[in-house]
Write a protein that holds these residues in place. Structure first.
Motif, PDB file in Angstrom:
ATOM      1  N   LEU A   1      23.218  -7.298  -2.649  1.00  0.00           N
ATOM      2  CA  LEU A   1      22.434  -8.529  -2.507  1.00  0.00           C
ATOM      3  C   LEU A   1      23.246  -9.609  -1.795  1.00  0.00           C
ATOM      4  O   LEU A   1      22.708 -10.355  -0.960  1.00  0.00           O
ATOM      5  CB  LEU A   1      21.984  -9.021  -3.887  1.00  0.00           C
ATOM      6  CG  LEU A   1      20.918  -8.187  -4.593  1.00  0.00           C
ATOM      7  CD1 LEU A   1      20.650  -8.739  -5.989  1.00  0.00           C
ATOM      8  CD2 LEU A   1      19.623  -8.164  -3.793  1.00  0.00           C
ATOM      9  N   GLY A   2      24.535  -9.711  -2.122  1.00  0.00           N
ATOM     10  CA  GLY A   2      25.392 -10.678  -1.445  1.00  0.00           C
ATOM     11  C   GLY A   2      25.511 -10.391   0.042  1.00  0.00           C
ATOM     12  O   GLY A   2      25.505 -11.314   0.867  1.00  0.00           O
ATOM     13  N   ALA A   3      25.592  -9.102   0.401  1.00  0.00           N
ATOM     14  CA  ALA A   3      25.654  -8.723   1.816  1.00  0.00           C
ATOM     15  C   ALA A   3      24.357  -9.069   2.535  1.00  0.00           C
ATOM     16  O   ALA A   3      24.368  -9.529   3.679  1.00  0.00           O
ATOM     17  CB  ALA A   3      25.948  -7.232   1.938  1.00  0.00           C
TER      18      ALA A   3
ATOM     19  N   ILE B   1      30.947 -10.997  -6.781  1.00  0.00           N
ATOM     20  CA  ILE B   1      31.498 -10.666  -8.095  1.00  0.00           C
ATOM     21  C   ILE B   1      31.979 -11.911  -8.841  1.00  0.00           C
ATOM     22  O   ILE B   1      31.646 -12.098 -10.028  1.00  0.00           O
ATOM     23  CB  ILE B   1      32.616  -9.616  -7.969  1.00  0.00           C
ATOM     24  CG1 ILE B   1      32.053  -8.313  -7.395  1.00  0.00           C
ATOM     25  CG2 ILE B   1      33.256  -9.348  -9.317  1.00  0.00           C
ATOM     26  CD1 ILE B   1      30.962  -7.678  -8.233  1.00  0.00           C
ATOM     27  N   PRO B   2      32.769 -12.821  -8.211  1.00  0.00           N
ATOM     28  CA  PRO B   2      33.102 -14.062  -8.933  1.00  0.00           C
ATOM     29  C   PRO B   2      31.870 -14.868  -9.329  1.00  0.00           C
ATOM     30  O   PRO B   2      31.841 -15.469 -10.411  1.00  0.00           O
ATOM     31  CB  PRO B   2      33.966 -14.837  -7.913  1.00  0.00           C
ATOM     32  CG  PRO B   2      34.533 -13.801  -7.034  1.00  0.00           C
ATOM     33  CD  PRO B   2      33.493 -12.734  -6.929  1.00  0.00           C
ATOM     34  N   PHE B   3      30.852 -14.872  -8.482  1.00  0.00           N
ATOM     35  CA  PHE B   3      29.618 -15.608  -8.786  1.00  0.00           C
ATOM     36  C   PHE B   3      28.925 -15.042 -10.023  1.00  0.00           C
ATOM     37  O   PHE B   3      28.533 -15.792 -10.927  1.00  0.00           O
ATOM     38  CB  PHE B   3      28.680 -15.553  -7.575  1.00  0.00           C
ATOM     39  CG  PHE B   3      27.314 -16.117  -7.837  1.00  0.00           C
ATOM     40  CD1 PHE B   3      27.116 -17.485  -7.893  1.00  0.00           C
ATOM     41  CD2 PHE B   3      26.226 -15.283  -8.027  1.00  0.00           C
ATOM     42  CE1 PHE B   3      25.851 -18.014  -8.133  1.00  0.00           C
ATOM     43  CE2 PHE B   3      24.969 -15.792  -8.273  1.00  0.00           C
ATOM     44  CZ  PHE B   3      24.781 -17.165  -8.324  1.00  0.00           C
TER      45      PHE B   3
ATOM     46  N   LEU C   1      26.594  -0.834 -12.488  1.00  0.00           N
ATOM     47  CA  LEU C   1      25.269  -0.977 -11.876  1.00  0.00           C
ATOM     48  C   LEU C   1      25.079  -2.375 -11.311  1.00  0.00           C
ATOM     49  O   LEU C   1      24.681  -2.549 -10.148  1.00  0.00           O
ATOM     50  CB  LEU C   1      24.187  -0.670 -12.915  1.00  0.00           C
ATOM     51  CG  LEU C   1      22.734  -0.888 -12.458  1.00  0.00           C
ATOM     52  CD1 LEU C   1      22.401   0.029 -11.291  1.00  0.00           C
ATOM     53  CD2 LEU C   1      21.764  -0.660 -13.614  1.00  0.00           C
ATOM     54  N   ILE C   2      25.372  -3.392 -12.109  1.00  0.00           N
ATOM     55  CA  ILE C   2      25.218  -4.776 -11.655  1.00  0.00           C
ATOM     56  C   ILE C   2      26.172  -5.068 -10.506  1.00  0.00           C
ATOM     57  O   ILE C   2      25.819  -5.781  -9.553  1.00  0.00           O
ATOM     58  CB  ILE C   2      25.452  -5.752 -12.829  1.00  0.00           C
ATOM     59  CG1 ILE C   2      24.402  -5.536 -13.930  1.00  0.00           C
ATOM     60  CG2 ILE C   2      25.415  -7.189 -12.352  1.00  0.00           C
ATOM     61  CD1 ILE C   2      22.984  -5.803 -13.490  1.00  0.00           C
ATOM     62  N   SER C   3      27.401  -4.522 -10.559  1.00  0.00           N
ATOM     63  CA  SER C   3      28.383  -4.765  -9.497  1.00  0.00           C
ATOM     64  C   SER C   3      27.872  -4.275  -8.159  1.00  0.00           C
ATOM     65  O   SER C   3      27.938  -4.986  -7.147  1.00  0.00           O
ATOM     66  CB  SER C   3      29.708  -4.087  -9.837  1.00  0.00           C
ATOM     67  OG  SER C   3      30.271  -4.615 -11.008  1.00  0.00           O
ATOM     68  N   ILE C   4      27.347  -3.043  -8.136  1.00  0.00           N
ATOM     69  CA  ILE C   4      26.851  -2.486  -6.872  1.00  0.00           C
ATOM     70  C   ILE C   4      25.655  -3.276  -6.364  1.00  0.00           C
ATOM     71  O   ILE C   4      25.581  -3.635  -5.175  1.00  0.00           O
ATOM     72  CB  ILE C   4      26.486  -0.997  -7.063  1.00  0.00           C
ATOM     73  CG1 ILE C   4      27.737  -0.178  -7.386  1.00  0.00           C
ATOM     74  CG2 ILE C   4      25.811  -0.450  -5.813  1.00  0.00           C
ATOM     75  CD1 ILE C   4      27.451   1.256  -7.743  1.00  0.00           C
TER      76      ILE C   4
ATOM     77  N   LEU D   1      35.945  -4.650  -2.707  1.00  0.00           N
ATOM     78  CA  LEU D   1      34.500  -4.474  -2.858  1.00  0.00           C
ATOM     79  C   LEU D   1      34.261  -3.329  -3.828  1.00  0.00           C
ATOM     80  O   LEU D   1      34.640  -2.193  -3.544  1.00  0.00           O
ATOM     81  CB  LEU D   1      33.851  -4.146  -1.512  1.00  0.00           C
ATOM     82  CG  LEU D   1      34.020  -5.197  -0.419  1.00  0.00           C
ATOM     83  CD1 LEU D   1      33.414  -4.703   0.886  1.00  0.00           C
ATOM     84  CD2 LEU D   1      33.368  -6.504  -0.834  1.00  0.00           C
ATOM     85  N   PRO D   2      33.658  -3.577  -4.979  1.00  0.00           N
ATOM     86  CA  PRO D   2      33.527  -2.529  -5.986  1.00  0.00           C
ATOM     87  C   PRO D   2      32.770  -1.314  -5.462  1.00  0.00           C
ATOM     88  O   PRO D   2      31.691  -1.454  -4.876  1.00  0.00           O
ATOM     89  CB  PRO D   2      32.749  -3.219  -7.116  1.00  0.00           C
ATOM     90  CG  PRO D   2      32.929  -4.672  -6.878  1.00  0.00           C
ATOM     91  CD  PRO D   2      33.069  -4.843  -5.401  1.00  0.00           C
ATOM     92  N   TYR D   3      33.357  -0.123  -5.649  1.00  0.00           N
ATOM     93  CA  TYR D   3      32.714   1.160  -5.409  1.00  0.00           C
ATOM     94  C   TYR D   3      32.408   1.398  -3.930  1.00  0.00           C
ATOM     95  O   TYR D   3      32.771   2.421  -3.374  1.00  0.00           O
ATOM     96  CB  TYR D   3      31.430   1.287  -6.246  1.00  0.00           C
ATOM     97  CG  TYR D   3      31.657   0.951  -7.689  1.00  0.00           C
ATOM     98  CD1 TYR D   3      32.317   1.832  -8.538  1.00  0.00           C
ATOM     99  CD2 TYR D   3      31.278  -0.288  -8.208  1.00  0.00           C
ATOM    100  CE1 TYR D   3      32.562   1.512  -9.858  1.00  0.00           C
ATOM    101  CE2 TYR D   3      31.516  -0.621  -9.528  1.00  0.00           C
ATOM    102  CZ  TYR D   3      32.157   0.284 -10.353  1.00  0.00           C
ATOM    103  OH  TYR D   3      32.413  -0.045 -11.652  1.00  0.00           O
TER     104      TYR D   3
END
Length: 365
Positions: free
Chosen positions: A302-304, A316-318, A294-297, A236-238
């Motif tokens: 949002l995914g959570a 992230i793959p999405f 920024l987009i990763s976080i 999970l990034p960051y």
């Protein structure tokens, strides 16, 4: 003749489309989450299936590749379960130390910030309820429970079996002049996801070894288990990296006196994160699609919110697939640049002003 609608008409339509899409994704969560995981697994197993298919029928090749993947997964689960068994050896002592630390923390919060014990208990209950809601969202309904043991393997098998049918549909649903772009998008998507997942598996293994070795040297209890969990959280990034550091620090606090070990853990994990971010990720993961921080976080959060814990891993793959699509469509290229990590040296306003100055000076001459 193409008609261009003004922004105040296009914006509400786009927002309405986003709202409807999010609503559908939320309602169909129990079906789409295992399907999304199955699609990733199918893309990952596709090279092995193709290699086995040269020597045996297609169905047998798919089944054998899935059996190999299941054996690897069961071996990992057995390893983690054996480590978890050792975790409960000193559980009573850790409970007692945790109770003492919690009491000390409650007193400090009350004296420093004026938060009463009753208010602290309410805050902890609220946090626990939100965590339960996320876990419940992950395993909600009968489909959520059966997805791991039934739906994901079935979906994976069927996606691999009907791979040609799905690809032909994606080619034929678009007009002939766009088929080349569709082919490029599909090829890049497959390569990006394969390199992304395989790279992450290698990176996670190396980080798990480094975490475990560092914790063993520092004498932290359950070092291997915590090191492996930290490496998995690092996917999970960051956000995962912060939780990964908190776990061994908490374990050291519960099992040892003083704060020297905790400081050494933070220093060791900071060094591991530096090696991971500057050496392992650029050279091993080698994904063709790089998403900025920024987009990763934002996309992980949002995914959570949308799909719970599985949404954090799928986000992230999405977004990487979306970036590939955006980069190939002329009208969506600015969105692809926004998702990427390439930062321009100058913004467009400055470039336009420089061009105007050059134009004016040329006219005067």
């Amino acid at each position: 003749m193409t008609k261009n609608f003004p922004f105040y008409i296009k914006a509400p339509i786009v927002l309405l489309g986003i709202v409807i899409t999010v609503f559908i994704l939320s309602v169909l969560r129990d079906i789409l989450v295992p399907l999304a995981f199955a699609a990733l697994i199918a893309i990952l197993l596709n090279p092995l299936t193709n290699r086995l298919q040269r020597k045996m029928p297609k169905v047998l090749a798919i089944l054998l590749s899935m059996v190999i993947a299941i054996i690897v997964l069961l071996a990992l689960m057995y390893f983690l379960s054996s480590q978890i068994a050792h975790f409960f050896d000193n559980l009573d002592a850790m409970k007692q130390k945790f109770t003492e630390l919690l009491h000390t923390l409650q007193q400090w919060l009350e004296h420093t910030f004026g938060i009463t014990n009753k208010k602290q208990v309410e805050m902890l209950n609220d946090a626990a309820n939100s965590s339960k809601a996320m876990i419940g969202q992950t395993l909600s309904g009968i489909l959520g429970v059966l997805s791991v043991v039934f739906l994901i393997p079935v979906y994976t098998f069927l996606i691999l079996l009907y791979k040609t049918l799905i690809l032909n549909f994606l080619y034929e649903v678009f007009s002939e002049e766009n088929q080349q772009k569709v082919g490029e998008i599909l090829s890049e998507t497959k390569a990006a996801i394969q390199s992304y997942i395989i790279g992450l598996l290698i990176e996670t293994s190396i980080v798990a070894v480094m975490n475990s070795c560092a914790l063993l040297i520092l004498g932290v209890q359950n070092a291997i288990l915590i090191g492996v969990i930290g490496a998995i959280l690092n996917l999970l990034p960051y956000i995962g990296g912060i939780i990964a550091i908190a776990l061994p620090v908490l374990m050291a606090t519960l099992t040892s006196d003083g704060y020297t070990t905790q400081l050494l853990i933070v220093a060791a994990y900071a060094l591991i994160q530096f090696i991971d971010n500057n050496i392992l990720v650029p050279r091993i993961v080698s994904s063709k699609v790089q998403i900025n921080a920024l987009i990763s976080i934002v996309i992980v959060l949002l995914g959570a919110a949308l799909w719970g814990i599985p949404g954090m891993f799928l986000s992230i793959p999405f977004i990487a697939v979306l970036k590939i699509i955006f980069d190939r469509i002329e009208g969506l290229k600015p969105w692809g640049k926004l998702l990427g990590d390439t930062v321009p040296t100058e913004h467009m306003g400055q470039l336009k002003r420089l061009r105007r100055r050059k134009t004016v000076s040329t006219k005067k001459l």
